[in-house]
Design an enzyme around this catalytic site. Structure first.
Site, PDB file in Angstrom:
ATOM      1  CB  SER A   1      65.831  58.073 -54.972  1.00  0.00           C
ATOM      2  OG  SER A   1      66.913  58.612 -54.662  1.00  0.00           O
TER       3      SER A   1
ATOM      4  CE  LYS B   1      66.624  51.694 -50.789  1.00  0.00           C
ATOM      5  NZ  LYS B   1      67.752  50.600 -51.594  1.00  0.00           N
TER       6      LYS B   1
END
Length: 422
Positions: free
Chosen positions: A323, A73
């Site tokens: 991720s 992110k």
């Protein structure tokens, strides 16, 4: 996606419609990579022998769980904030998140000297709240869900002039996430398949766009939790469709509606979007921890879960994107327990034994002889379903796997113990 900073100055703005052509995409993504130089880490690409053996060709794990702030992110958040005009950035930024996006925005804002306010749902795990505060953001607990927190963040942006940093539905955010695709091509030039977790779609859209813009023929496959899979019905309908409800342990990809901007890129550049079960998610998290010595969150384990599904046909070399690795320790305990059960290594059962001295000891002796590790025992005497001369024992047992589990149950049945499952 748009490379122009002035396009990013409207709070919450997003560009929908037809995606740019590959040459323009590549220019924007490469510009984002320059912006992220010395900010985002080039995370390692680790080979996985156990997954390679399973599919019959090379499999690599792209370890974004080792990225700054614990997930990918920071890439999109930093690019989005960095592209704001200075006078706009001075008004501050605001975001809504239950975890990874919150930490990415908080860290990016601190690095760029912007004030960050992050709305998080009431009851958000304490480690995630503390990490967000630790990066310098002001945290406001609002609402029971991320959607409610997002509404509060949007109202805050309208009232104060702060810029809403959307977690996935903005071209600059997608451009930042797309830099991960460039790294994959640099580390594995001959990659044939890339598996990416999908929530709102920003990461998958960016990775697929980057590969296409560089001329790669690799297939990009998105992976969603079956209990929060908005993309399959949306792709079938040709436009984003909202889910009526969601239920998954993978909170990082629990998004009820695809973003408009990533949806168009995914429709054009992603080969397929598949779903995985909760059992596969928890079992994969456990396997990644045991085999690769990497801690990932359930959303980060989704690509590995897809590889473990027998129905998925992939061409190697394969890159599975892990991720993120931000998981609350209490959630981790529950997920690991669920994963052990899904892998046949954790057995909860109830056994009726004679209500006489030595009855329980005899049962435990049989379990010890079967090499079963008893974790917990509850002795219950009072129940309308029990005969006067018997008691029920609730057991939690650790096993070595499915084969061992079946051996234990077969042994108990052969001796004559009535068994049911908790």
């Amino acid at each position: 996606m748009s490379p122009h900073p002035e396009s990013s100055t409207v709070p919450g703005s997003a560009v929908a419609g037809a995606p740019p052509e590959p040459s323009r995409l590549l220019s924007d993504i490469e510009a984002a990579a320059v912006t992220l130089r010395d900010v985002a880490r080039v995370t390692p690409l680790e080979s996985s022998r156990w997954l390679s053996d399973r599919i019959g060709g090379p499999v690599f794990l792209k370890c974004e769980n080792l990225q700054r702030a614990g997930s990918f992110k920071i890439r999109g958040a930093y690019v989005r904030i960095a592209r704001l005009a200075p006078e706009v950035r001075e008004r501050g930024v605001v975001a809504a998140s239950a975890g990874n996006h919150a930490q990415g925005v908080a860290l990016a804002a601190r690095l760029l000297g912007a004030k960050a306010t992050v709305f998080m749902p009431v009851g958000v795990p304490i480690p995630k709240e503390e990490a967000t505060r630790g990066y310098g953001a002001e945290v406001v607990l609002e609402g029971a869900t991320v959607d409610e927190a997002l509404r509060a963040a949007t109202a805050y942006a309208e009232a104060t002039g702060a810029v809403l940093i959307h977690p996935f539905d903005h071209p600059d955010v997608i451009a930042g996430q797309a830099t991960l695709g460039l790294e994959i091509l640099e580390q594995c030039p001959d990659v044939a398949t890339v598996l990416v977790p999908v929530g709102g779609g920003g990461l998958a859209a960016g990775v697929a766009a980057a590969l296409a813009a560089r001329g790669s023929r690799a297939r990009v496959i998105g992976v969603q939790a079956a209990g929060a899979a908005a993309y399959p019905p949306s792709l079938a309908a040709g436009h984003p469709v909202s889910l009526e409800s969601m239920a998954t342990m993978a909170d990082g990809i629990a998004v009820g509606r695809p973003g408009d901007a990533p949806f168009e890129l995914i429709r054009r550049y992603v080969s397929d979007v598949v779903t995985v079960s909760e059992e596969a998610l928890s079992r994969s998290l456990l396997l990644v921890l045991e085999r690769a010595k990497l801690l990932v969150e359930p959303a980060g384990a989704a690509p590995v879960a897809a590889l473990l599904e027998a129905s998925l046909d992939v061409e190697p070399p394969v890159v599975a994107v892990l991720s993120g690795g931000n998981i609350d320790p209490l959630v981790l305990m529950r997920v690991l327990r669920h994963g052990m059960a899904a892998a046949g290594r954790y057995l909860s059962l109830r056994v009726r034994v004679p209500d006489q001295p030595g009855g329980l000891a005899a049962l435990l002796t049989e379990l010890a002889a079967a090499d079963a590790n008893v974790l917990d025992v509850v002795h219950e005497r009072t129940s309308a379903s029990l005969h006067l001369n018997e008691v029920e024992v609730a057991l939690q047992v650790e096993t070595r796997g499915r084969h061992h589990r079946e051996e234990i149950l077969k042994r108990l049945g052969k001796i004559g113990y009535p068994v049911s499952f908790s």
